[in-house]
Design a protein around this motif. Structure first.
Motif, mmCIF file in Angstrom:
data_model
loop_
_atom_site.group_PDB
_atom_site.id
_atom_site.type_symbol
_atom_site.label_atom_id
_atom_site.label_comp_id
_atom_site.label_asym_id
_atom_site.label_seq_id
_atom_site.Cartn_x
_atom_site.Cartn_y
_atom_site.Cartn_z
ATOM 1 N N LEU A 10 -18.021 38.395 -61.086
ATOM 2 C CA LEU A 10 -17.550 37.050 -61.430
ATOM 3 C C LEU A 10 -17.540 36.105 -60.237
ATOM 4 C CD1 LEU A 10 -14.508 38.007 -63.724
ATOM 5 C CD2 LEU A 10 -16.945 37.960 -64.264
ATOM 6 N N VAL A 11 -18.196 36.500 -59.147
ATOM 7 C CA VAL A 11 -18.198 35.655 -57.950
ATOM 8 C C VAL A 11 -19.612 35.499 -57.412
ATOM 9 C CG1 VAL A 11 -15.858 36.323 -57.307
ATOM 10 C CG2 VAL A 11 -17.801 37.591 -56.373
ATOM 11 N N GLY A 12 -19.792 34.438 -56.657
ATOM 12 C CA GLY A 12 -21.014 34.257 -55.887
ATOM 13 C C GLY A 12 -20.723 34.495 -54.423
ATOM 14 N N VAL A 13 -21.782 34.642 -53.652
ATOM 15 C CA VAL A 13 -21.665 34.726 -52.195
ATOM 16 C C VAL A 13 -22.679 33.766 -51.599
ATOM 17 C CG1 VAL A 13 -22.124 36.159 -50.177
ATOM 18 C CG2 VAL A 13 -20.729 37.047 -52.014
ATOM 19 N N ALA A 284 -6.742 31.227 -59.772
ATOM 20 C CA ALA A 284 -7.711 32.084 -60.446
ATOM 21 C C ALA A 284 -7.311 32.348 -61.883
ATOM 22 C CB ALA A 284 -7.853 33.402 -59.683
ATOM 23 N N ALA A 285 -6.035 32.620 -62.121
ATOM 24 C CA ALA A 285 -5.567 32.912 -63.475
ATOM 25 C C ALA A 285 -5.708 31.698 -64.387
ATOM 26 C CB ALA A 285 -4.111 33.379 -63.429
ATOM 27 N N LEU A 286 -5.376 30.519 -63.872
ATOM 28 C CA LEU A 286 -5.503 29.300 -64.679
ATOM 29 C C LEU A 286 -6.956 29.064 -65.092
ATOM 30 C CD1 LEU A 286 -3.169 26.781 -62.797
ATOM 31 C CD2 LEU A 286 -2.911 27.556 -65.166
ATOM 32 N N ALA A 287 -7.866 29.201 -64.144
ATOM 33 C CA ALA A 287 -9.270 28.931 -64.431
ATOM 34 C C ALA A 287 -9.858 29.965 -65.382
ATOM 35 C CB ALA A 287 -10.072 28.898 -63.126
ATOM 36 N N LEU A 288 -9.594 31.227 -65.131
ATOM 37 C CA LEU A 288 -10.146 32.279 -65.986
ATOM 38 C C LEU A 288 -9.618 32.155 -67.409
ATOM 39 C CD1 LEU A 288 -12.045 34.801 -65.492
ATOM 40 C CD2 LEU A 288 -9.953 36.148 -65.749
ATOM 41 N N ALA A 289 -8.336 31.884 -67.546
ATOM 42 C CA ALA A 289 -7.753 31.732 -68.878
ATOM 43 C C ALA A 289 -8.338 30.533 -69.607
ATOM 44 C CB ALA A 289 -6.234 31.603 -68.766
ATOM 45 N N ALA A 290 -8.651 29.464 -68.853
ATOM 46 C CA ALA A 290 -9.219 28.272 -69.480
ATOM 47 C C ALA A 290 -10.645 28.507 -69.959
ATOM 48 C CB ALA A 290 -9.184 27.102 -68.501
ATOM 49 N N GLY A 291 -11.362 29.436 -69.296
ATOM 50 C CA GLY A 291 -12.728 29.720 -69.725
ATOM 51 C C GLY A 291 -13.745 29.776 -68.613
ATOM 52 N N PHE A 302 -11.435 34.434 -56.945
ATOM 53 C CA PHE A 302 -11.771 35.470 -57.919
ATOM 54 C C PHE A 302 -11.966 36.843 -57.254
ATOM 55 C CE2 PHE A 302 -13.496 33.362 -62.058
ATOM 56 C CZ PHE A 302 -12.348 32.595 -62.141
ATOM 57 N N GLY A 303 -11.608 36.951 -55.980
ATOM 58 C CA GLY A 303 -11.631 38.231 -55.298
ATOM 59 C C GLY A 303 -10.269 38.898 -55.400
ATOM 60 N N GLN A 304 -9.676 39.188 -54.261
ATOM 61 C CA GLN A 304 -8.379 39.866 -54.260
ATOM 62 C C GLN A 304 -7.301 39.080 -54.995
ATOM 63 O OE1 GLN A 304 -7.930 43.049 -53.086
ATOM 64 N NE2 GLN A 304 -5.948 42.842 -54.149
ATOM 65 N N PRO A 305 -7.255 37.731 -54.892
ATOM 66 C CA PRO A 305 -6.232 37.010 -55.650
ATOM 67 C C PRO A 305 -6.312 37.251 -57.159
ATOM 68 C CG PRO A 305 -7.132 35.595 -53.953
ATOM 69 C CD PRO A 305 -7.977 36.830 -53.973
ATOM 70 N N LEU A 306 -7.517 37.363 -57.704
ATOM 71 C CA LEU A 306 -7.647 37.632 -59.140
ATOM 72 C C LEU A 306 -7.183 39.053 -59.459
ATOM 73 C CD1 LEU A 306 -8.522 36.562 -61.870
ATOM 74 C CD2 LEU A 306 -10.861 37.304 -61.360
ATOM 75 N N LEU A 307 -7.519 40.001 -58.599
ATOM 76 C CA LEU A 307 -7.028 41.371 -58.783
ATOM 77 C C LEU A 307 -5.503 41.403 -58.762
ATOM 78 C CD1 LEU A 307 -9.490 43.268 -56.414
ATOM 79 C CD2 LEU A 307 -9.442 43.409 -58.902
ATOM 80 N N ASP A 308 -4.930 40.655 -57.843
ATOM 81 C CA ASP A 308 -3.463 40.609 -57.748
ATOM 82 C C ASP A 308 -2.849 40.047 -59.024
ATOM 83 O OD1 ASP A 308 -3.710 41.584 -55.183
ATOM 84 O OD2 ASP A 308 -3.446 39.631 -54.208
ATOM 85 N N ALA A 309 -3.498 39.036 -59.617
ATOM 86 C CA ALA A 309 -2.966 38.434 -60.839
ATOM 87 C C ALA A 309 -2.954 39.432 -61.979
ATOM 88 C CB ALA A 309 -3.788 37.202 -61.208
ATOM 89 N N VAL A 310 -3.987 40.251 -62.074
ATOM 90 C CA VAL A 310 -4.038 41.263 -63.140
ATOM 91 C C VAL A 310 -3.037 42.373 -62.858
ATOM 92 C CG1 VAL A 310 -5.496 42.992 -64.263
ATOM 93 C CG2 VAL A 310 -6.445 40.762 -63.668
ATOM 94 N N LEU A 319 -9.066 39.200 -70.262
ATOM 95 C CA LEU A 319 -9.752 37.965 -69.876
ATOM 96 C C LEU A 319 -10.836 38.250 -68.833
ATOM 97 C CD1 LEU A 319 -6.808 35.377 -69.748
ATOM 98 C CD2 LEU A 319 -8.558 35.681 -71.516
ATOM 99 N N ILE A 320 -10.610 39.242 -67.981
ATOM 100 C CA ILE A 320 -11.660 39.682 -67.067
ATOM 101 C C ILE A 320 -12.839 40.217 -67.877
ATOM 102 C CG2 ILE A 320 -12.273 41.282 -65.216
ATOM 103 C CD1 ILE A 320 -10.248 39.363 -64.183
ATOM 104 N N ASP A 321 -12.532 41.022 -68.869
ATOM 105 C CA ASP A 321 -13.583 41.618 -69.701
ATOM 106 C C ASP A 321 -14.371 40.546 -70.452
ATOM 107 O OD1 ASP A 321 -12.724 44.092 -68.840
ATOM 108 O OD2 ASP A 321 -11.532 44.510 -70.631
ATOM 109 N N ARG A 322 -13.677 39.502 -70.886
ATOM 110 C CA ARG A 322 -14.354 38.413 -71.607
ATOM 111 C C ARG A 322 -15.392 37.735 -70.725
ATOM 112 N NH1 ARG A 322 -10.946 33.142 -73.488
ATOM 113 N NH2 ARG A 322 -10.980 32.819 -71.218
ATOM 114 N N ALA A 323 -15.003 37.388 -69.509
ATOM 115 C CA ALA A 323 -15.940 36.751 -68.583
ATOM 116 C C ALA A 323 -17.048 37.717 -68.180
ATOM 117 C CB ALA A 323 -15.195 36.252 -67.352
ATOM 118 N N LEU A 324 -16.700 38.969 -67.934
ATOM 119 C CA LEU A 324 -17.687 39.971 -67.538
ATOM 120 C C LEU A 324 -18.751 40.142 -68.617
ATOM 121 C CD1 LEU A 324 -18.620 42.287 -65.638
ATOM 122 C CD2 LEU A 324 -17.134 43.805 -66.992
#
Length: 759
Positions: A10-13, A284-291, A302-310, A319-324
């Motif tokens: 879910l991330v770019g580099v 991260a949680a706000l954006a992922l939940a929004a879509g 969407f790295g460690q902060p997103l992991l922390d939110a889950v 919601l991770i699965d939905r985006a994935l």
């Protein structure tokens, strides 16, 4: 997949980007340290950001570098999944040596979606050939305030024009196998005072009837596979956190099934600029939940902060699965999950990859066919605003080319063209493409070298060169006065991202130069190479001719020279209005009665040249109007026809424009709005019959209850040569009940061109 493997998709580099020196993207200096690829890649990677558009690189060597990166990425993760590579392609593939096409505002000026579709397909083929999968275009923002720096990136100030031309671009890019990305969803161009990223204060009706229709049309008819959210907030709600917009409307209503990507750093901006997130996990949680499915350009929230939110329970893993799922489906569509997937792009097939230096120069991204297409677009995009009969020029003996854009190669390029966007930070690197100056183009066109004097710079304060310019003008038979913009980023230009204007006065001291040259009495052809319209002052009434170009690309100066000589018959039309006064903003033709001139205000927003205006060297007569169906139900269709003849001495193209006027409605309506158009080429002496079928759906608007409706009552169809040049005003009437409509409504009239009666 583990949770960390999921989020890695879910991330770019952004490899090669640096926080040193100039910025390529907003707030680039706030990026974290480059990610540790050795730590990241074993879990996989969603996207590679701009492998060609970050620094100058030979296209073949860039393709080889991308190939090796993909091999490393796929080998490092246990599923063998490569990354999706994305690039900018706003006015051509943003790579060194690639064709620089006209900017989108010039696409709008052509009123020719089919030509734009061909251009996009060509751009897409070039991108695909070197291993790129996704293009970050088109921009579907509707101009609301021409002071906004990114006007050059838009298609115009009318949603129907933006929608039709933008949809054609999507169709072309997708036909080449490139994922098109609609942006910026939604409302970015409506920022207050035209300031980049400023808050948006529009109401839901303006959003529904002006801002959203181009996106709706592109999603339904173009079938893009990606959308990018806007940076801005509307009435306090940032687009990146707007679930009703990103999921409710885009997906649940319109049926979009692709990926929704973040504008660069847009998720982090929920914390740093909008103040609606407490920390990176919250953002991260706000954006992922929004879509939002993918964070670009590089991993931050969407790295460690997103992991922390889950892991904290603040965000469900579903919601991770939905985006994935969306990301992996897209990769599967691109063949990236195939068992026989190969990272070798088409241009490197059957080549020896062991000796990279032998590959240099192997790939040509500016082929002759590209250049011909760029020239055709540029020629159709030139708008002749005024002509007192001087043009076309009859081989004048002495031409004075005056102005800051007369001898500047990059004056034809917008801020997302590679030589400006990236090349400006690498002055030691050649431009990579041929960019003839207007001086060179006029010399080639007329066979005589003009006397060239700059006079002033684009945005400097000095007028020391004006006296020399006046002398040159007095000694010439005709003056070509080359004014306009210099594209740049974040204040390094007068047009482009972050280069917003406080007024529509010509930048710097160009107005003083214009007036001084007009005072000489020598005939003056004002030629504008610009990214937005400007108030032209005395030139509107005193210049012998005015030629408007919106950054017409690498073939732009030859197109201008061709119009001046008569080799090219101008056929472009204004996609934005040209103002009389520099300070009457915001003002577009798409205004209600109280938005136009009247006795209630001493401020007059009437344009000098209105939307859709443009002159030709041909003459066209419109005659024989026949109205077959003038009254129909709210679910019906109107029908009428007329004849169009080229009565001039040369072949040319007329652009028939259809505007709808709704004199009485349950909510305030624009005085008129474009609902259709057709570019019609005709040889000299030729004629045709133009038949129009106008569905009642085109009269729909958002009513008081917030739903789109078609109301009974009187209408007027204005069959026009421009928004200010009505040729036929056809009274119409809708009967029956108020009819609700939705995204399944008809979006276009049917305009048929046939043989003229009696021919």
């Amino acid at each position: 997949m583990t949770l960390r493997e999921k989020t890695a998709q879910l991330v770019g580099v952004w490899v090669g980007a640096s926080d040193e020196g100039g910025e390529v993207a907003p707030h680039q200096h706030e990026m974290e340290e480059p990610p540790d690829l050795g730590t990241l890649l074993p879990y996989g990677l969603g996207q590679l950001t701009r492998p060609f558009g970050t620094a100058p690189v030979d296209p073949a060597l860039g393709a080889l570098s991308l190939l090796r990166s993909q091999q490393r990425i796929a080998a490092a993760n246990r599923f063998g999944i490569p990354a999706l590579a994305h690039e900018e392609c706003l006015a051509g593939f943003a790579a060194w040596g690639a064709t620089a096409y006209p900017v989108p505002l010039s696409w709008g000026a052509t009123f020719d979606p089919s030509l734009v579709r061909r251009m996009a397909a060509t751009i897409g083929r070039d991108m695909r050939a070197v291993g790129v999968h996704q293009g970050l275009a088109p921009v579907l923002d509707v101009v609301r305030d021409a002071r906004w720096g990114r006007v050059e990136e838009t298609i115009g100030e009318d949603p129907y024009l933006v929608g039709t031309v933008g949809t054609a671009y999507v169709q072309g890019l997708e036909s080449a196998g490139i994922v098109a990305t609609l942006k910026h969803f939604a409302g970015y161009s409506a920022s207050r005072a035209g300031r980049n990223l400023a808050p948006v204060g529009m109401g839901p009706r303006e959003r529904a009837d002006v801002i959203l229709p181009p996106f709706e049309m592109a999603v339904l008819e173009g079938r893009p596979r990606s959308v990018m959210h806007a940076y801005t907030d509307t009435d306090g709600l940032p687009s990146a956190a707007d679930e009703a917009l990103l999921t409710g409307l885009l997906r649940d209503t319109w049926g979009f099934t692709g990926t929704l990507v973040a504008d660069y750093f847009g998720v982090a901006f929920l914390k740093t600029l909008h103040g609606v997130a407490e920390d990176w996990s919250d953002a991260a949680a706000l954006a992922l939940a929004a879509g939002v499915d993918v964070e670009l350009p590089t991993v931050k929230t969407f790295g460690q902060p997103l992991l922390d939110a889950v892991e904290s329970g603040a965000l469900p893993e579903a919601l991770i699965d939905r985006a994935l799922h969306r990301v992996l489906v897209q990769k599967a569509q691109l063949g990236l999950l195939d068992a026989d997937w190969s990272p070798v792009p088409a241009v490197l097939a059957d080549t020896d990859l062991g000796e990279p230096e032998k590959l240099r120069g192997l790939v040509d991204l500016d082929r002759a066919e590209n250049r011909r297409l760029a020239a055709q677009l540029a020629e159709q995009a030139v708008v002749l605003l005024r002509n007192d009969g001087l043009l076309p020029l009859r081989h004048p003996a002495r031409i004075a080319l005056i102005g800051p854009n007369g001898d500047e190669p990059t004056a034809v390029l917008g801020c997302y063209a590679f030589p400006v966007h990236v090349g400006g930070q690498h002055p030691e690197t050649p431009l990579g493409i041929e960019l003839p100056t207007l001086h060179e183009a006029l010399t080639a066109e007329f066979g005589t070298e003009p006397v060239t004097v700059r006079g002033v710079t684009v945005d400097g304060d000095s007028t020391d060169g004006v006296a020399e310019a006046v002398r040159a003008a007095r000694e010439a038979d005709v003056v070509v006065l080359a004014l306009g913009d210099r594209a740049g980023l974040f204040g390094r230009g007068t047009s482009g991202e972050g280069c917003d204007a406080q007024s529509l006065e010509l930048p710097g001291r160009q107005r003083q130069l214009l007036e001084a040259v007009l005072d000489t009495g020598t005939p003056v052809v004002v030629t504008l190479l610009a990214g937005r319209p400007y108030a032209l002052g005395r030139a509107v009434g005193e210049a012998a001719a005015i030629v408007q170009c919106f950054f017409p690309g690498e073939a732009g100066t030859q197109a201008v020279a061709g119009v001046l000589s008569g080799r090219v018959n101008p056929s472009g039309r204004l996609p934005v209005s040209v103002p009389v006064h520099p300070g009457v903003q915001p003002s577009t033709y798409l205004a209600a009665r109280l938005g136009q001139a009247g006795e209630v205000s001493s401020s007059d927003p009437t344009p000098a040249f209105g939307f859709g205006h443009g002159l030709s060297y041909s003459e066209f007569t419109w005659s024989g109007l026949q109205v077959e169906v003038a009254e129909t139900g709210t679910d019906g269709e109107f029908r009428c026809a007329f004849e169009l003849h080229n009565t001039g001495a040369r072949s040319g193209s007329e652009i028939v424009q259809l505007y709808l006027h709704d004199p009485v409605a349950s909510v305030v309506q624009p005085v008129q709005r474009l609902v259709g158009y057709r570019r019609i080429p005709l040889d000299t002496g030729a004629g045709c019959r133009v038949e129009i079928r106008l569905p009642a759906d085109l009269a729909s608007f958002t009513g008081r209850a917030g739903h789109r409706i078609v109301e009974p009552g009187a209408l007027e169809l204005r069959i026009s040569a421009s928004s200010t040049d009505i040729r036929f005003a056809v009274p119409l009437r809708l009967t029956g009940p108020v009819r609700p409509v939705d995204h399944t409504r008809r979006l276009h009239p049917v305009v048929t061109v046939g043989a003229a009666d009696g021919s």
